[in-house]
Design a protein around this motif. Structure first.
Motif: not given
Length: 761
Positions: A233-241, A266-276, A488-491
């Motif tokens: 999860x830490x590796x995937x979190x780094x890639x998503x960030x 694309x940024x709005x979608x990624x930021x919304x997934x990050x906020x969720x 994983x974001x944005x899924x």
């Protein structure tokens, strides 16, 4: 066999056993015992001292360990939370309450050690979510419900012992080796368990899995549960960030005030997934555990910036307001101050410098807030005086301009305080501004530097403990039961939009099937990489071991002058460590001509221990009492049996076990034996001029007589009474010594309390 069937991999206590554990009776009992035993403010070093340990801690540990209740560690931490809350409310007894809270932490550490013999049970003690009201009478449950306002929502909020340790900041408990062993195994995925979601945004509790040791040979190839391993999860979190940062930069680099560009969408979608994802984490574990990780504060700050940007951007596009759109992008640009260092700190998040930096930031923000409140009265005074000041060749003072002037003076621009003082009031203006400059740049700045220096010194001295505390928080956050964490974001946005409405109409089994299918479809490449790594590239797997063997062969084939080159040695490693490891891998016989361990100790190895501890007194044998009696015996020389050369050597009796000391010394010169005093044991063990069969028969008969004699002595009631009286006398002496030490301040004595010259374990 269903790979998700808990019965197929059940190694821990069953769910029925865990549900039958009574938690609530432990809590009031622990609270009462701790309050009764700790009645004065003591520090951590005093509570862990030898006398306190034997007189107070060990009896309590033995009392609650005898219950064999797996929730006792959790109950200790619950009682600790009570005493910490009382320390904040009852300031008159704050130090006493803190001491009792530390005692609860010590009891939790000691009791946790009692479960260390069974590793699966140890994991269950730390990771099982316990309900504090389990086992409580119905009347108590109703009283608790009334105290909470009659709401049932907060009645069912179970937590694990690790979560309670984090919420109560039990850093000593979390940094203990036995706790870190479990935390490390959870982080690496060696220990697998499923938490039942009670506060999840999207809960999937159809097939909860029991605690197990993960085995790749028995697990399915595409195991969707591996996405919840904190290490992956830490590796995937780094890639998503990193992906979020990339879309953030591209969105700001391609600004269009009139329309929304593809990069901005694309940024709005990624930021919304990050906020969720952050909202799901805060909901799952609670705000206290979520905010305990300092980096979550920065993530939450970026989410606030994103929603402010999104609101202004929506207003600007809907109303064709270019000013609102410009302000939206300006606010979004401020988020770079958080995103860029946040990504860099992923790699060094637990470095001492980073730990000190974020601790200083929190202290700095708190101090600035206090200073702002203190100087708010001066701000209002200057604004009131400026309204009545005569007009000058400048704009009139406003509330904001005065505040900005005070900020400049606070951060070192003292000249402005003297240049603008008369513009507020000819008399009071210089006095007030001079006093403000003196306080802000001399007194308060010095205090701030001292606070930050003490913070750095404290973090530096407890860097390991702080690192392990943050590591435990990261690990517990990684093991999440919410189904959205497997996406994983944005899924995760897609899963939320599909599965959340489906959870209202589908059965738990159908929802689980649909959830597993969507996870495997959306995370197929990730699951494939994890499966290949764990089966072929992980530690101990065939391909990795083959690579190590090939590297070893290549290193051995290199010429010596090449292997000793510094660069090559740094790449392939040194052979010195391999030499030391090879030495201990070889089994050899004792060829030094020394006596064997069986001859020296009779099969019973001497150990360094205290003969006066209560645990050892209970299992004390006649042999151990003879060893204790021989400690003070003066050294006397003794002749060693002859070596191959036939010449005797002089030894010291203290180097040999007391059993051999009680034998009659035998000196051997050229085969002639000279016997010493004829004690019963000497007659038993000395050589007799007879045939071998007679010697063996005589020895066996003597051994039987000695054993019968010891059995008769052991059964005597006088002997047992003597041992019990001795133990009571020792305990009374220890308690008296402790009371003298604790009441020394009340009797105004300056001398030190007498110490007992005995060894305690």
């Amino acid at each position: 066999m269903d790979p998700e069937d808990p019965a197929s991999t059940l190694l821990a206590p069953s769910a029925q056993d865990l549900a039958s554990v009574k938690v609530f009776p432990l809590i009031p009992s622990l609270k009462k015992d701790v309050m009764k035993t700790i009645d004065s403010a003591l520090g951590w070093n005093q509570l862990t001292a030898t006398d306190i340990n034997f007189s107070i801690v060990r009896p309590l540990v033995n009392k609650y360990a005898s219950l064999n209740n797996m929730a006792v560690v959790y109950a200790c931490l619950v009682v600790r939370s009570y005493f910490l809350a009382q320390a904040e409310v009852n300031l008159a007894h704050s130090a006493l309450m803190m001491s009792r809270g530390m005692m609860c932490e010590i009891l939790a550490m000691k009791l946790l050690n009692r479960f260390a013999s069974n590793y699966i049970q140890l994991v269950a003690v730390l990771t099982t979510t316990w309900n504090p009201l389990a086992g409580a009478p119905d009347g108590v449950v109703e009283d608790v419900k009334k105290a909470m306002g009659g709401d049932d929502d907060g009645m069912d909020s179970p937590q694990s012992a690790l979560e309670m340790a984090i919420s109560t900041k039990a850093k000593e408990f979390l940094s203990a080796p036995i706790s870190q062993k479990v935390v490390n195994d959870i982080y690496s995925g060696r220990v697998v368990f499923t938490l039942a979601g009670t506060r999840s945004v999207l809960a999937d509790n159809y097939k909860p899995r029991a605690i197990e040791i993960y085995d790749t040979r028995k697990a399915p190839f595409l195991n969707h549960y591996r996405l919840r391993v904190p290490r992956y999860g830490a590796i995937l979190e780094f890639l998503n960030f990193a992906l979020l940062l990339l879309t953030f930069v591209l969105a700001l680099s391609n600004q269009d005030m009139t329309t929304m560009t593809p990069w901005e969408m694309a940024f709005i979608v990624m930021a919304s997934a990050f906020a969720l994802e952050e909202y799901t984490a805060a909901t799952e574990h609670g705000w206290i555990i979520y905010i305990a990780n300092v980096w979550n504060v920065f993530d939450f700050s970026f989410i606030v910036i994103f929603f402010v940007y999104l609101g202004l951007r929506t207003k600007g596009l809907s109303d064709d307001d270019l000013e609102a759109s410009t302000m939206a992008f300006d606010i979004l640009a401020c988020g770079a101050c958080i995103l860029f260092p946040r990504l860099a700190f992923f790699a060094i998040s637990n470095n001492v410098v980073v730990l000190s930096l974020r601790a200083m930031i929190s202290q700095f923000v708190f101090f600035i807030g206090i200073a702002a409140v203190c100087f708010s009265g001066l701000l209002f005074t200057l604004w009131t005086l400026a309204k009545d000041a005569p007009p000058v060749d400048r704009q009139p003072w406003t509330f904001g301009s005065i505040a900005w002037l005070m900020v400049q003076i606070w951060f070192g621009n003292t000249y402005l305080s003297f240049a603008q003082a008369s513009s507020f009031h000819p008399l009071f203006g210089p006095i007030l501004m001079t006093g403000f400059a003196a306080l802000s740049n001399t007194l308060l700045l010095t205090i701030l530097i001292s606070i930050l220096s003490n913070t750095v010194a404290h973090i530096d001295a407890n860097a390991t403990q702080e690192y392990l505390f943050q590591f435990a928080i990261t690990t517990i956050e990684g093991v999440k039961s919410d189904a959205l964490f497997s996406y994983q974001p944005p899924f995760n946005i897609l899963a939320f939009l599909i599965l959340k409405p489906a959870s209202w109409i589908l059965s738990p089994r159908a929802l689980h099937t649909m959830n597993v299918f969507m996870i495997k479809v959306t995370s197929f490449p990730t699951l494939l990489i994890i499966a290949i790594y764990e089966r072929h590239l992980a530690e101990g797997q065939g391909l990795r071991e083959t690579g190590k063997g090939a590297a070893q062969t290549l290193r051995n084939s290199l010429p010596r002058h090449i292997k000793l080159m510094p660069l090559v040695e740094a790449l392939v490693g040194s052979s010195t460590s391999d030499l030391y490891e090879a030495i201990f891998d070889v089994e050899v016989e004792n060829d030094l001509g020394l006596w064997d361990d069986e001859d020296l100790y009779g099969g019973d190895y001497p150990t360094l221990r205290s003969l006066r501890s209560r645990d050892n007194l209970r299992s004390e044998t006649p042999r151990s009492r003879r060893m204790e009696a021989s400690v003070s015996r003066p050294r006397t020389p003794r002749m060693e049996p002859p070596s191959n050369s036939g010449s005797p050597r002089l030894l010291v009796n203290s180097a040999l076990p007391p059993t051999l000391d009680m034998l009659a010394p035998v000196s051997v010169f050229d085969g002639t034996a000279t016997q010493g005093p004829k004690s019963p044991l000497a007659k038993l063990f000395t050589r007799m001029p007879s045939s071998d069969s007679q010697v063996i028969a005589h020895a066996e008969a003597s051994v039987k007589r000695v054993e019968a004699l010891f059995e008769d002595i052991r059964d005597l009631p006088v002997h047992k009474l003597k041992e019990e009286m001795k133990e009571l006398q020792d305990r009374q002496a220890r308690i008296e010594n402790l009371l003298l030490m604790l009441t020394r301040g009340m009797r105004n004595e300056t001398g030190t309390a007498p110490h007992r010259h005995d060894t305690r374990s």
